[in-house]
Design an enzyme around this catalytic site. Sequence first.
Site, PDB file in Angstrom:
ATOM      1  N   ASN A  85      -3.239   6.084  -0.572  1.00  0.00           N
ATOM      2  CA  ASN A  85      -2.677   6.418   0.739  1.00  0.00           C
ATOM      3  C   ASN A  85      -1.924   7.715   1.091  1.00  0.00           C
ATOM      4  O   ASN A  85      -2.109   8.349   2.113  1.00  0.00           O
ATOM      5  CB  ASN A  85      -1.789   5.214   1.250  1.00  0.00           C
ATOM      6  CG  ASN A  85      -2.717   3.881   1.833  1.00  0.00           C
ATOM      7  OD1 ASN A  85      -3.620   4.121   2.416  1.00  0.00           O
ATOM      8  ND2 ASN A  85      -2.376   2.875   1.156  1.00  0.00           N
ATOM      9  N   HIS A  96      -2.477  -3.160  -5.812  1.00  0.00           N
ATOM     10  CA  HIS A  96      -2.765  -2.708  -4.670  1.00  0.00           C
ATOM     11  C   HIS A  96      -4.471  -2.918  -4.550  1.00  0.00           C
ATOM     12  O   HIS A  96      -5.358  -2.060  -5.137  1.00  0.00           O
ATOM     13  CB  HIS A  96      -2.472  -1.291  -4.263  1.00  0.00           C
ATOM     14  CG  HIS A  96      -3.143  -1.065  -3.047  1.00  0.00           C
ATOM     15  ND1 HIS A  96      -3.104   0.344  -2.702  1.00  0.00           N
ATOM     16  CD2 HIS A  96      -3.234  -1.804  -1.922  1.00  0.00           C
ATOM     17  CE1 HIS A  96      -3.630   0.411  -1.408  1.00  0.00           C
ATOM     18  NE2 HIS A  96      -3.586  -0.634  -0.966  1.00  0.00           N
ATOM     19  N   SER A 114       0.855  -0.945  -0.054  1.00  0.00           N
ATOM     20  CA  SER A 114       0.112  -0.315   0.020  1.00  0.00           C
ATOM     21  C   SER A 114       0.915   1.401   0.053  1.00  0.00           C
ATOM     22  O   SER A 114       0.393   2.456  -0.141  1.00  0.00           O
ATOM     23  CB  SER A 114      -0.897  -0.050   1.043  1.00  0.00           C
ATOM     24  OG  SER A 114      -0.226  -0.009   2.332  1.00  0.00           O
ATOM     25  N   GLU A 167      -5.418  -0.486  -7.535  1.00  0.00           N
ATOM     26  CA  GLU A 167      -4.513   0.522  -7.894  1.00  0.00           C
ATOM     27  C   GLU A 167      -3.307  -0.142  -8.495  1.00  0.00           C
ATOM     28  O   GLU A 167      -2.580  -1.069  -7.937  1.00  0.00           O
ATOM     29  CB  GLU A 167      -3.891   1.273  -6.609  1.00  0.00           C
ATOM     30  CG  GLU A 167      -3.396   2.713  -6.856  1.00  0.00           C
ATOM     31  CD  GLU A 167      -3.358   3.519  -5.361  1.00  0.00           C
ATOM     32  OE1 GLU A 167      -3.439   4.737  -5.549  1.00  0.00           O
ATOM     33  OE2 GLU A 167      -3.119   2.740  -4.513  1.00  0.00           O
TER      34      GLU A 167
END
Length: 286
Positions: free
Chosen positions: A188, A138, A117, A150
């Site tokens: 993130n 991800h 992540s 992702e």
Amino acid sequence: MKQAAVVGAGTMGNGIAHVLAQHGWEVALIDSAAPVLDKAKATIRGNLDRQVKKGTLAPDAPDLVLQRISTGTSLDAVGRSELVVEAASENPEVKFAIFEQLDREAPASAILASNTSSISITEIAARTRRPEQVIGMHFMNPVPVMQLVEVIRGHATSDATTESVMNTARALGKTPVEVNDYPGFVSNRVLMPMINEAIFCVMEGVASAESIDTVMKLGMAHPMGPLTLADFIGLDVCLAILEVLHRGLGDDKYRPCPLLRKMVAAGYLGRKSGRGFYGYEKDGKR
């Protein structure tokens, strides 16, 4: 039939194995701890049964899906895989060591993907002799439910690798979004500062956790408040990602809140430990 391997049988790994097997892949689910593998198979069975009850899966599907998942504790099980997805702990040294071994064990044509992540795909790829075949994949938690994947290109990731992974994600019923390799990627880099700021608000006595979550749910139309979400992700994971962001981008706006560090040190990790910003029962309910 397509062959895949998933390395790491925790929350993300078992979810990825579930989705791959549900869509016809033969999956080798690998973890160094045999009890984790047993728990993973039970979790997958429970989630499949839940899909049957909701009417999104045929009654005979769970057995068929589970038959496609084999388990093992050795990375040599990746030997026939065309796609390997690493979903181990969010620790750079752990991931580097795994990819060095995957590079030795997986077929030369295999794509090696990481579910990281926040950790640099370029750095992970540099531990292999096939950096053009290394990519970030991800998934979001819970994997069987969440639509986003992702897809992160490292510095050397080839167009062919990216196209293959994007197509695979679509075939799994997901929506892939291609991003480039910067700390935290998109998800993130945007999410963690919000969670961190919410924790600062608790530490500074601005409002209670419940009040902060309510403001964000009702005022900003978020389906889940940032502190509930932090508990769901795991406060230790949030801390690790913020440290990657702070180190990688060099900006103090990513500095982890001292309260977050204190809670992680105390073992208050959120749902998985039974206590975070909220208290949880064994089934994860507040």
